[in-house]
Enzyme design. Structure first.
Site, PDB file in Angstrom:
ATOM      1  N   GLU A  92     -12.801   2.817   5.423  1.00 51.42           N
ATOM      2  CA  GLU A  92     -12.760   2.320   6.796  1.00 51.42           C
ATOM      3  C   GLU A  92     -14.061   2.473   7.585  1.00 51.42           C
ATOM      4  O   GLU A  92     -14.409   1.578   8.360  1.00 51.42           O
ATOM      5  CB  GLU A  92     -11.625   3.026   7.550  1.00 51.42           C
ATOM      6  CG  GLU A  92     -10.260   2.645   7.050  1.00 51.42           C
ATOM      7  CD  GLU A  92      -9.172   3.519   7.653  1.00 51.42           C
ATOM      8  OE1 GLU A  92      -8.349   3.002   8.422  1.00 51.42           O
ATOM      9  OE2 GLU A  92      -9.149   4.734   7.350  1.00 51.42           O
ATOM     10  N   ARG A 121      -7.593  -1.883   8.902  1.00 49.05           N
ATOM     11  CA  ARG A 121      -8.755  -1.086   8.520  1.00 49.05           C
ATOM     12  C   ARG A 121      -9.460  -0.478   9.752  1.00 49.05           C
ATOM     13  O   ARG A 121      -9.982  -1.198  10.594  1.00 49.05           O
ATOM     14  CB  ARG A 121      -9.721  -1.975   7.751  1.00 49.05           C
ATOM     15  CG  ARG A 121     -10.801  -1.272   6.973  1.00 49.05           C
ATOM     16  CD  ARG A 121     -11.601  -2.308   6.224  1.00 49.05           C
ATOM     17  NE  ARG A 121     -12.441  -1.728   5.181  1.00 49.05           N
ATOM     18  CZ  ARG A 121     -13.091  -2.442   4.262  1.00 49.05           C
ATOM     19  NH1 ARG A 121     -12.977  -3.766   4.266  1.00 49.05           N
ATOM     20  NH2 ARG A 121     -13.839  -1.847   3.346  1.00 49.05           N
ATOM     21  N   THR A 146      -3.597  11.253  10.633  1.00 52.81           N
ATOM     22  CA  THR A 146      -3.338  12.082  11.814  1.00 52.81           C
ATOM     23  C   THR A 146      -1.953  12.723  11.738  1.00 52.81           C
ATOM     24  O   THR A 146      -1.736  13.784  12.319  1.00 52.81           O
ATOM     25  CB  THR A 146      -3.469  11.255  13.103  1.00 52.81           C
ATOM     26  OG1 THR A 146      -2.707  10.060  12.991  1.00 52.81           O
ATOM     27  CG2 THR A 146      -4.924  10.908  13.365  1.00 52.81           C
ATOM     28  N   PHE A 156      -7.717   1.514  11.876  1.00 52.76           N
ATOM     29  CA  PHE A 156      -6.480   2.089  12.412  1.00 52.76           C
ATOM     30  C   PHE A 156      -6.660   2.600  13.843  1.00 52.76           C
ATOM     31  O   PHE A 156      -6.351   3.737  14.160  1.00 52.76           O
ATOM     32  CB  PHE A 156      -6.032   3.221  11.480  1.00 52.76           C
ATOM     33  CG  PHE A 156      -4.552   3.533  11.557  1.00 52.76           C
ATOM     34  CD1 PHE A 156      -3.634   2.744  10.898  1.00 52.76           C
ATOM     35  CD2 PHE A 156      -4.094   4.623  12.264  1.00 52.76           C
ATOM     36  CE1 PHE A 156      -2.271   3.035  10.950  1.00 52.76           C
ATOM     37  CE2 PHE A 156      -2.732   4.921  12.333  1.00 52.76           C
ATOM     38  CZ  PHE A 156      -1.825   4.135  11.677  1.00 52.76           C
ATOM     39  N   GLN A 192       0.816  -1.204   0.000  1.00 53.12           N
ATOM     40  CA  GLN A 192       0.000   0.000   0.000  1.00 53.12           C
ATOM     41  C   GLN A 192       0.854   1.260   0.000  1.00 53.12           C
ATOM     42  O   GLN A 192       0.324   2.353  -0.163  1.00 53.12           O
ATOM     43  CB  GLN A 192      -0.892   0.032   1.257  1.00 53.12           C
ATOM     44  CG  GLN A 192      -1.901  -1.082   1.359  1.00 53.12           C
ATOM     45  CD  GLN A 192      -2.536  -1.113   2.735  1.00 53.12           C
ATOM     46  OE1 GLN A 192      -2.326  -2.045   3.497  1.00 53.12           O
ATOM     47  NE2 GLN A 192      -3.333  -0.117   3.082  1.00 53.12           N
ATOM     48  N   ARG A 240      -5.143   7.302  17.446  1.00 53.73           N
ATOM     49  CA  ARG A 240      -6.465   7.368  16.826  1.00 53.73           C
ATOM     50  C   ARG A 240      -7.521   6.716  17.703  1.00 53.73           C
ATOM     51  O   ARG A 240      -8.678   7.142  17.711  1.00 53.73           O
ATOM     52  CB  ARG A 240      -6.456   6.739  15.427  1.00 53.73           C
ATOM     53  CG  ARG A 240      -7.716   6.992  14.631  1.00 53.73           C
ATOM     54  CD  ARG A 240      -7.625   6.438  13.217  1.00 53.73           C
ATOM     55  NE  ARG A 240      -7.020   7.339  12.280  1.00 53.73           N
ATOM     56  CZ  ARG A 240      -7.700   8.144  11.456  1.00 53.73           C
ATOM     57  NH1 ARG A 240      -9.019   8.186  11.519  1.00 53.73           N
ATOM     58  NH2 ARG A 240      -7.073   8.905  10.590  1.00 53.73           N
ATOM     59  N   PHE A 290      -5.860  -4.234   3.489  1.00 53.47           N
ATOM     60  CA  PHE A 290      -6.560  -3.912   4.753  1.00 53.47           C
ATOM     61  C   PHE A 290      -5.642  -3.317   5.817  1.00 53.47           C
ATOM     62  O   PHE A 290      -5.921  -3.405   7.005  1.00 53.47           O
ATOM     63  CB  PHE A 290      -7.266  -5.149   5.312  1.00 53.47           C
ATOM     64  CG  PHE A 290      -8.077  -5.898   4.299  1.00 53.47           C
ATOM     65  CD1 PHE A 290      -9.162  -5.299   3.674  1.00 53.47           C
ATOM     66  CD2 PHE A 290      -7.752  -7.197   3.955  1.00 53.47           C
ATOM     67  CE1 PHE A 290      -9.907  -5.982   2.726  1.00 53.47           C
ATOM     68  CE2 PHE A 290      -8.502  -7.887   3.007  1.00 53.47           C
ATOM     69  CZ  PHE A 290      -9.578  -7.279   2.393  1.00 53.47           C
ATOM     70  N   GLU A 316       0.837  -1.932   4.620  1.00 54.92           N
ATOM     71  CA  GLU A 316       1.252  -0.536   4.726  1.00 54.92           C
ATOM     72  C   GLU A 316       2.708  -0.443   5.163  1.00 54.92           C
ATOM     73  O   GLU A 316       3.542   0.105   4.453  1.00 54.92           O
ATOM     74  CB  GLU A 316       0.349   0.216   5.699  1.00 54.92           C
ATOM     75  CG  GLU A 316       0.650   1.705   5.763  1.00 54.92           C
ATOM     76  CD  GLU A 316      -0.367   2.487   6.572  1.00 54.92           C
ATOM     77  OE1 GLU A 316      -0.069   3.643   6.922  1.00 54.92           O
ATOM     78  OE2 GLU A 316      -1.460   1.957   6.855  1.00 54.92           O
ATOM     79  N   ALA A 355      -5.894   5.342   5.572  1.00 54.04           N
ATOM     80  CA  ALA A 355      -6.664   6.392   6.245  1.00 54.04           C
ATOM     81  C   ALA A 355      -7.915   6.774   5.464  1.00 54.04           C
ATOM     82  O   ALA A 355      -8.437   7.882   5.635  1.00 54.04           O
ATOM     83  CB  ALA A 355      -5.799   7.635   6.500  1.00 54.04           C
TER      84      ALA A 355
END
Length: 771
Positions: free
Chosen positions: A717, A344, A445, A346, A199, A312, A230, A234, A514
């Site tokens: 998400e 997904r 964020t 986060f 990703q 988060r 998902f 990342e 995100a």
């Protein structure tokens, strides 16, 4: 006017997916001398490495090269702020599955057999997987954080009613269809091409440069598509790319590293599991007057993305509710397990589950409908009680009308009454129903990640190649961004070709995460398209002596005042012939956002996406087995770019969320080994788990008040958290066994075993339960 945006256009690769022609990395042609990698993994959860003897590995049939940390020319860590996780362990291992060395062999089987021949002598140390033990011992991957507003302690002391409790949320395996894979190929002069299922190609490029001792200009990372991600692709694909690339440096030959499902699950991190302690004070009406939340998450051996994930969870501890007096502490615990990572939502799902659990307990205690208690605590729209605990004003609040509309269309009140009657009449089968809302902040964020680039080429025949920094993992991002370009240039979608995401086309791109893929890359692509469109307008105005404002692009044609009416292709050809540049880059940075990570305050999100779901379940109290019988969803996507893709994302996200909260149990044994590491032991939802009645509707005529791409909203998400309604419907059904007098203390995942244990506790020992 030709309109691509807003229509249900099929996924750009749908025909390739169903025919089997879509190329994933394992489908790419291989040079004739390609080698295949495997990794030797620790068999101990925590131990000193006294001896690592790889002689038998080197001598194994088909082995061409073996590498350890000593063969790394750059740095032996996977990047990140703390540089706290090595590519290959050196002196100590910290979880079962940690990488020790890698092998390149002439076949996959030869490589996998060879790594099993290592002779390793461990000095076993004590290990820990328990979150609260880690908190007590001060074992953390980074310091805890606190976020507070008002005086929660005083509010609790003066509240008419108080409750306190504790519950656990399990983690979740990403279980993407395409496993982790990297295919590295040597190029001239030490350059490297790496196909990575990721990703975040730029992160892989960064990590490779550090490990290989190269610079980013020496490395190209490319990804045409992933078979799901998902969040699991990342930060974590960098390891697999590094293994393949290091072996390329060692051998000078192409190397593919594709792990099987068992090794994938043993090597990679999952969704963070949480242990949550709460204390809440509330009024007779159910209105919260003060709340304290203690979040402790299992992070594994390193920080990875645990910092922003846990941040988060603190930001989403409110969900849709105003918390006037709130104190939140977040522990980021180090445990002897895989380094947990993005998934997904986060951290948002864990934060929301806590407040929903508290509200459900308040409703049960007061013997009120949980929906009524939820509505009484909503953020308001009258200018009061509308600021989050981190200082952001909830200016676009539509949760009141979403919930009211869904309650009416799903016939919530009548169904709840019918369920109460059903439960009273049936001693063994119990039904449950719950309506839960969602408010999810959209943006990274980390403010600097809210940027995107695009590259657009218009050819002399009027066709277009589009490239941007976003990655395609099945969600339809390429389709949506192509729709944006088609809309901007007023050309047919068939005239646009999306090319593979590549670090040599768009540099420094943020992760496709995100839920911001379409927001960011759609805007960047439109910027590039508008640049070329303006060049064409300027050219046509000069060529035909027509004012620019009289030049109109529509339905594949360009109307140049009353002078000419050309096809887009004809104008593009004329412009090319007259030496007008038909290539442009686009760029976008999200406005308005700002965030102080030290004070946890500011505006970390550009806007909020909203939704609500009603779920109904049927539970067999003799076995704990259950069925999700009906689900009704109303979800906010602003002005949808593509309703079909958005509804697909809502359906898929909901089912994945239901899996997290019901069947997907991660289990480590006393030795620290993950036992649920294959489809045979880890249960994701199947087709038969999808409710027979599954109705998904989009909020109608509610464009995003912020200036997003065509006033749309993110959809990746937020729908996952709609599945909270399944958990609270199960909790309602379970607690009906004791007429809702006692808390079931139900944990997630609410597997049939967990449900049955909760039922038996209520039936056999209610006197031990707090009311």
């Amino acid at each position: 006017m030709n309109s691509s945006v807003g229509h249900s256009i099929r996924h750009e690769s749908a025909h390739l997916h169903v025919s089997g022609e879509a190329r994933y990395i394992d489908d790419l042609p291989e040079p004739k001398d390609t080698l295949y990698a495997a990794v030797g993994m620790s068999t101990q959860a925590h131990a000193e490495l006294r001896r690592v003897d790889l002689d038998r590995v080197r001598q194994a049939p088909g082995v061409v090269a073996v590498i350890t940390a000593a063969d790394i020319p750059g740095v032996n860590h996977m990047g990140g702020l703390f540089a706290d996780e090595p590519v290959f362990a050196v002196e100590r291992v910290e979880y079962i599955g940690q990488s020790l060395f890698a092998v390149a062999a002439v076949s996959v089987e030869a490589a996998r057999r060879a790594v099993l021949l290592a002779d390793i002598d461990y000095a076993v140390l004590a290990h820990n997987l328990d979150i609260r033990q880690a908190v007590a011992a001060g074992h953390q991957v980074m310091p805890p954080k606190q976020l507070q507003r008002g005086d929660a302690e005083t509010a609790l002391q003066h509240a008419p009613h108080t409750l306190q409790g504790q519950f656990q949320l399990g983690g979740q395996e990403h279980f993407y269809l395409e496993g982790q894979i990297a295919f590295a190929q040597p190029k001239e002069d030490g350059d490297l091409l790496v196909y990575s299922s990721t990703q975040h190609p730029h992160h892989v490029q960064e990590m490779l440069a550090g490990v290989l001792g190269l610079t980013q200009k020496d490395i190209v990372v490319e990804c045409r598509r992933m078979g799901g991600a998902f969040g699991g692709k990342e930060s974590q694909p960098g390891f697999f790319a590094c293994v393949a690339a290091l072996l390329v440096q060692k051998t000078g030959r192409a190397v593919k590293y594709r792990v099987d499902r068992d090794d994938d699950m043993l090597l990679t991190g999952k969704r963070h599991c949480f242990d949550i302690v709460y204390a809440v004070g509330f009024e007779e009406s159910g209105l919260i007057s003060g709340i304290k939340l203690d979040y402790a998450s299992r992070c594994g051996i390193s920080a990875d993305l645990s910092g922003p994930v846990n941040d988060r969870s603190m930001f989403h501890a409110d969900n849709t509710y105003f918390l006037e007096n709130v104190a939140i502490i977040s522990h980021r615990c180090k445990t002897n397990s895989q380094s947990n990572t993005a998934f997904r939502g986060f951290g948002g799902p864990q934060g929301m589950m806590a407040i929903e659990y508290v509200l459900d307990e308040i409703a049960r205690y007061l013997q009120l409908d949980p929906l009524v208690v939820r509505q009484r605590n909503f953020y308001r729209t009258d200018g009061s009680r509308d600021v989050t605990q981190y200082g952001m004003k909830v200016a676009d609040n539509i949760i009141h009308e979403i919930v009211a509309e869904l309650a009416e269309t799903a016939d919530y009140t009548a169904r709840r009454q019918a369920i109460q009657a059903f439960n009273a009449a049936n001693p063994y089968l119990k039904k449950g129903i719950a309506l839960t809302p969602v408010k999810f902040g959209i943006s990274f964020t980390a403010t600097h990640l809210n940027q995107a680039g695009a590259l657009l080429h218009v050819y002399s025949d009027g066709t277009v190649q589009l490239n941007h920094g976003g990655t395609e993992m099945g969600q339809g991002l390429y389709t949506k961004v192509a729709q944006v370009v088609a809309e901007t240039l007023q050309i047919a979608l068939a005239d646009i070709r999306c090319t593979a995401t590549s670090t040599e086309k768009v540099p420094n791109a943020s992760a496709t995460a995100a839920s911001s893929g379409a927001d960011l890359n759609g805007m960047a692509a439109r910027d590039a398209a508008q640049t070329i469109k303006q060049r064409l307008i300027n050219f046509a105005a000069e060529q035909y002596a027509v004012a620019a404002e009289h030049i109109v692009f529509a339905n594949g044609r360009v109307h140049i005042g009353d002078v000419a009416n050309l096809s887009f292709a004809e104008l593009a050809h004329q412009a090319w012939f007259q030496r007008v540049s038909l290539s442009a880059t686009g760029f976008y940075r999200t406005p308005k956002i700002h965030y102080d990570p030290h004070t946890l305050s500011g505006r970390p999100f550009y806007y909020f996406a909203y939704g609500a779901a009603v779920s109904e379940v049927l539970v067999d109290t003799l076995t704990g087995e259950y069925r999700i019988q009906r689900v009704d969803i109303l979800h906010d996507v602003g002005n949808s770019l593509n309703p079909a893709l958005d509804i697909g994302q809502i359906e898929g996200g909901f089912v994945q969320g239901a899996g997290w909260l019901t069947t997907e149990q991660l289990y480590w044994n006393a030795a620290g080994r993950l036992l649920t590491h294959a489809p045979s032991t880890y249960k994701i939802p199947l087709a038969e788990d999808v409710p027979a009645m599954f109705k998904v509707s989009l909020v109608n005529k509610k464009p995003n008040p912020e200036d997003t791409i065509y006033r749309s909203k993110a959809v990746g998400e937020p729908p996952l958290m709609l599945a909270m309604s399944v958990f609270y419907a199960l909790k309602y059904a379970v607690e009906s066994v004791a007429a809702h007098r006692y808390s079931s203390r139900l944990n997630a995942p609410a597997t049939p075993e967990e449900v049955l244990l909760a039922i038996e506790r209520l039936q056999n020992q209610p006197e031990d339960f707090p009311a």
